[in-house]
Design an enzyme around this catalytic site. Structure first.
Site, PDB file in Angstrom:
ATOM      1  NE  ARG A 112      -0.466   0.187   4.944  1.00  0.00           N
ATOM      2  CZ  ARG A 112      -1.015   0.222   6.140  1.00  0.00           C
ATOM      3  NH1 ARG A 112      -2.324   0.280   6.256  1.00  0.00           N
ATOM      4  NH2 ARG A 112      -0.273   0.208   7.228  1.00  0.00           N
ATOM      5  CG  ASN A 150      -4.976   4.589   6.692  1.00  0.00           C
ATOM      6  OD1 ASN A 150      -5.822   4.760   7.565  1.00  0.00           O
ATOM      7  ND2 ASN A 150      -3.874   3.893   6.900  1.00  0.00           N
ATOM      8  CD  GLU A 151      -1.239   5.214   9.898  1.00  0.00           C
ATOM      9  OE1 GLU A 151      -0.453   4.458   9.320  1.00  0.00           O
ATOM     10  OE2 GLU A 151      -1.470   5.146  11.107  1.00  0.00           O
ATOM     11  CD  GLU A 315      -5.321   3.009  12.160  1.00  0.00           C
ATOM     12  OE1 GLU A 315      -4.282   2.417  12.496  1.00  0.00           O
ATOM     13  OE2 GLU A 315      -5.594   3.294  10.973  1.00  0.00           O
ATOM     14  CD1 TRP A 323       1.616  -5.241  10.465  1.00  0.00           C
ATOM     15  CD2 TRP A 323       2.923  -4.442   8.833  1.00  0.00           C
ATOM     16  NE1 TRP A 323       1.135  -4.001  10.122  1.00  0.00           N
ATOM     17  CE2 TRP A 323       1.919  -3.495   9.111  1.00  0.00           C
ATOM     18  CE3 TRP A 323       3.854  -4.161   7.840  1.00  0.00           C
ATOM     19  CZ2 TRP A 323       1.824  -2.276   8.427  1.00  0.00           C
ATOM     20  CZ3 TRP A 323       3.762  -2.951   7.161  1.00  0.00           C
ATOM     21  CH2 TRP A 323       2.751  -2.024   7.454  1.00  0.00           C
ATOM     22  CD  GLU A 365      -2.251  -3.993   9.001  1.00  0.00           C
ATOM     23  OE1 GLU A 365      -3.465  -3.972   9.258  1.00  0.00           O
ATOM     24  OE2 GLU A 365      -1.562  -2.983   8.849  1.00  0.00           O
ATOM     25  CE1 TYR A 367       0.190 -14.837  12.440  1.00  0.00           C
ATOM     26  CE2 TYR A 367       2.174 -13.851  11.500  1.00  0.00           C
ATOM     27  CZ  TYR A 367       1.292 -14.923  11.615  1.00  0.00           C
ATOM     28  OH  TYR A 367       1.519 -16.073  10.920  1.00  0.00           O
TER      29      TYR A 367
HETATM   30  C1  GAL Z   1      -1.766   1.857  10.995  1.00  0.00           C
HETATM   31  C2  GAL Z   1      -2.611   1.863   9.730  1.00  0.00           C
HETATM   32  C3  GAL Z   1      -3.630   0.733   9.703  1.00  0.00           C
HETATM   33  C4  GAL Z   1      -2.985  -0.542  10.105  1.00  0.00           C
HETATM   34  C5  GAL Z   1      -2.360  -0.390  11.456  1.00  0.00           C
HETATM   35  C6  GAL Z   1      -1.728  -1.652  11.970  1.00  0.00           C
HETATM   36  O1  GAL Z   1      -0.574   2.538  10.828  1.00  0.00           O
HETATM   37  O2  GAL Z   1      -3.291   3.075   9.589  1.00  0.00           O
HETATM   38  O3  GAL Z   1      -4.174   0.638   8.412  1.00  0.00           O
HETATM   39  O4  GAL Z   1      -2.054  -0.875   9.137  1.00  0.00           O
HETATM   40  O5  GAL Z   1      -1.358   0.596  11.394  1.00  0.00           O
HETATM   41  O6  GAL Z   1      -0.600  -1.999  11.260  1.00  0.00           O
END
Ligand code: GAL
Length: 685
Positions: A112, A150-151, A315, A323, A365, A367
């Site tokens: 991504r 996202n981020e 989040e 990961w 992801e 884990y």
């Molecule tokens: C963040 C991200 C999420 C997910 C999470 C856990 O940085 O916005 O999409 O990847 O980490 O890795």
């Protein structure tokens, strides 16, 4: 539901991926979330292919069904634009949308954030998908807000695609107008780098072997920030046409090479942050000398507060994390999920959304655990979530409260970016920033972060008794004037070594140091040196105490032409400058400036907080063990003390004046015991 962040309540949310689960599970998932206290979910931020499965064919039925169900169940939704993960058909047909490595090799599909912000095709495809989604879903009653991408700049904050090279040239033409001006600003006469045509300019690479031009790199950082901001603005200006009146636009995360303050002003209603406190010590192997571990996240939360005084967490860590390719963090211990939620709230979050509802059974992801494990069986974490909801119900009155700090650290993006380029600068901040934060934490001294720019400050400086501007290597007339006014009106400013030696282009100045801070600081720096790691550590004598003065030493003396010359408070104890000035204090107007000749170690930072009377502002109210953080939010004349115990042992807190415990709904006695990882919210007034 009333608006999110309306100052009346704390709201809990969760990140949910309806596309990861059979549709038959949606209804029970939503019902269970609601029953556990979740009122908001964030969806769709990686779901481009579900709405545009092939170029130009849009289908909305998947999210129509899901959103209608949310509406029926009473679940509110934050809808993400999917641009962080472009579909395979797009990257195949238009490979120019991909980001590239410094050597020009394109990134590949399969992860991504592999796109670049400047590709005209990507901007066009982005505008189209955002327009289609906003047009179709913007009026849906279940939606309360939108998340852009996202981020931004996460995982990838360097850009080297062809489109970026072209956009960089345009950015530079806008900024400098003429090549003469660019050649001056970049000092291209050095090593014969002079440009004679805009087309000769390429993005500078950060590789050591290339020894790139530092002034070009500073502009490169500014360029990346502007590119990300423009990309967000492209989306927010489309969303604004369609979103319902009370709906908000936000984005999540806080990453490098991005001026989050400008981004928020231009495109967002408020900022949201992604808080994974465990990662700060598990991934880095607990290397922080301060030993603050998960408490270190409070620094990021404090910086987020400088962007949006009351903010959201999009989040929030809720499970063991990792990961398949990297990172491994254990499950939060009993109480830690509550502790980290309260950490966010204590610092100004009124909305906390957990990552994620159920752990994905596939993908990178798998884990990265959420509240529930793969089977969805009842577990300790969902029980803790329900308990958190109960606790938040008891403290609702504190929502909207403003964080209260008498001291602040001053920062600015030019210096933040310069220190990524310049190792002389970086080594100073690498010691000072964590040390200042750790000292304030351990002295239970709430601390804000204020950002300074040519346009002004993120908060009025006059709200603070004390400002620490650790190493403003880059200084401008405008910023020096703002600092002068602050001090003249009675503020206390503390400066570290290497202040004022560069201008906005990153050139070293030819004035006597500290350059533009000369008259304000009352200090003169006839000589300076980096310390030598092999030598015995240089020390400073300040009053009765001796402190280590590592990394760099400015040798200070009072400016002789000053009407009221600075006082020498500290001297070097050893080395060839033994006996010379290491710490000066200068009265200026109604205020005071301290100039320190070295970096801020934790001991020195603590000594400054004590010296300037901002340490432990609540010592008459609370007696706190070192493992506890104190944050204060104020609202309607009441103070809410958030006391957070980061240790796995019970601790005793001394209570010296009448306080009311909101979790227990009783006045607290003289002592209060906090469980391992326990938290309390105590009200005064
Ligand atoms: C963040 C991200 C999420 C997910 C999470 C856990 O940085 O916005 O999409 O990847 O980490 O890795």
């Amino acid at each position: 539901m009333e608006k999110l962040l309306d100052g009346t309540k704390f709201t809990l949310g969760v990140c949910y991926y309806p596309e990861h689960w059979p549709e038959t599970m949606w209804e029970t998932d939503l019902a269970r979330m609601l029953e556990s206290g979740i009122e908001v979910i964030r969806v769709a931020e990686f779901a481009w292919s579900l709405t545009e499965p092939e170029e130009g064919r849009f289908t909305f039925c998947f999210f129509d069904r899901f959103l209608d169900l949310c509406q029926e169940k009473g679940m509110k939704v934050i809808f993400g634009t999917p641009t962080a993960a472009p579909p395979a058909w797009l990257t195949k047909k238009y490979p120019e949308v991909l980001n590239a490595h410094p050597d020009g090799k394109r990134l590949e599909h399969g992860g991504r954030r592999h796109y670049n912000y400047n590709s005209p095709v990507y901007r066009e495809k982005t505008a189209l998908i955002v327009e289609k989604l906003a047009e179709h879903f913007g009026g849906h009653p279940a939606i309360i807000g939108w998340q852009i991408d996202n981020e931004l700049n996460c995982e990838m904050d360097e850009f080297y695609s062809e489109a970026d090279h072209c956009a960089f040239r345009i950015f530079l033409q806008d900024k400098y107008r003429t090549l003469e001006e660019l050649n001056r600003a970049w000092g291209t006469v050095f090593w014969n780098q002079t440009y004679t045509d805009w087309e000769e300019i390429i993005l500078p690479k950060r590789t050591r072997s290339g020894n790139p031009n530092p002034h070009a790199l500073l502009d490169y950082a500014r360029f990346i920030s502007k590119s990300a901001r423009d990309f967000a603005l492209l989306q927010s200006s489309i969303l604004r046409k369609y979103v319902k009146k009370n709906d908000f636009i936000t984005t999540n995360g806080r990453f490098d090479h991005l001026d989050n303050h400008e981004l928020t002003k231009e495109s967002l209603d408020f900022y949201t942050y992604d808080s994974y406190p465990d990662m700060s010590y598990n991934t880095d192997g607990g290397r922080q000398p301060s030993g603050l571990r998960d408490r270190e996240s409070s620094q990021s939360l404090s910086e987020v507060r400088s962007v949006s005084p009351v903010f959201g967490i999009m989040e929030q860590q809720s499970g063991p994390n990792g990961w398949t390719t990297c990172m491994m963090a254990p499950a939060p211990k009993p109480g830690q999920m509550t502790l980290w939620t309260m950490q966010s709230i204590a610092h100004g979050a009124d909305f906390v959304s957990y990552f994620r509802w159920r752990t994905c059974t596939f993908g990178t992801e798998m884990y990265w655990h959420g509240i529930l494990d793969y089977s969805g069986r009842e577990n300790r974490r969902i029980a803790e979530l329900r308990d958190i909801r109960q606790k938040l119900n008891l403290i609702q009155e504190a929502a909207g409260g403003r964080y209260r700090a008498e001291a602040a650290v001053v920062k600015d993006y030019d210096n933040c970016w310069d220190l990524r380029i310049d190792m002389w600068h970086r080594d100073l901040e690498a010691v000072s920033q964590p040390a200042i934060f750790a000292a304030a934490q351990k002295l239970h001294t709430p601390l804000d972060y204020v950002y300074l720019s040519e346009e002004g400050t993120s908060m009025p400086l006059s709200s603070y008794k004390v400002l620490i501007y650790a190493h403003p290597c880059i200084m401008t007339e405008t910023r020096a004037a703002v600092l002068k006014e602050y001090v003249a009106e009675g503020g206390i400013l503390i400066l570290g070594c290497r202040s004022g030696y560069k201008d906005l282009d990153g050139h070293c100045v030819m004035q006597d140091l500290p350059g533009l801070l000369h008259p304000l600081s009352g200090a003169d720096i006839p000589e300076f040196t980096r310390t030598c790691p092999g030598d015995s550590p240089v020390r400073i004598r300040w009053g009765e105490k001796s402190f280590e003065a590592p990394v760099f030493n400015d040798i200070l003396q009072p400016l002789t032409e000053d009407e009221e010359p600075a006082e020498t408070l500290g001297i070097y104890e050893n080395c060839y400058y033994a006996g010379k000035g290491a710490l000066l204090c200068h009265r200026y107007g109604k205020g005071m400036v301290y100039s320190l000749g070295t970096v801020f170690t934790e001991e020195l930072a603590a000594a400054f907080l004590e010296e300037t009377n901002v340490a432990e502002p609540e010592r008459e109210t609370l007696e706190l063990p070192e493992s506890c953080e104190l944050s204060i939010r104020e609202k309607n004349g009441s103070k809410y003390y958030f006391v957070l115990n980061y240790s796995g042992n019970p601790v005793t807190v001394g209570v010296k004046s009448p306080l009311f415990s909101l979790f227990d709904s009783v006045p607290v006695g003289r002592e209060m015991v906090l469980e391992p990882f326990g938290t309390a919210v105590l009200k005064k007034g």
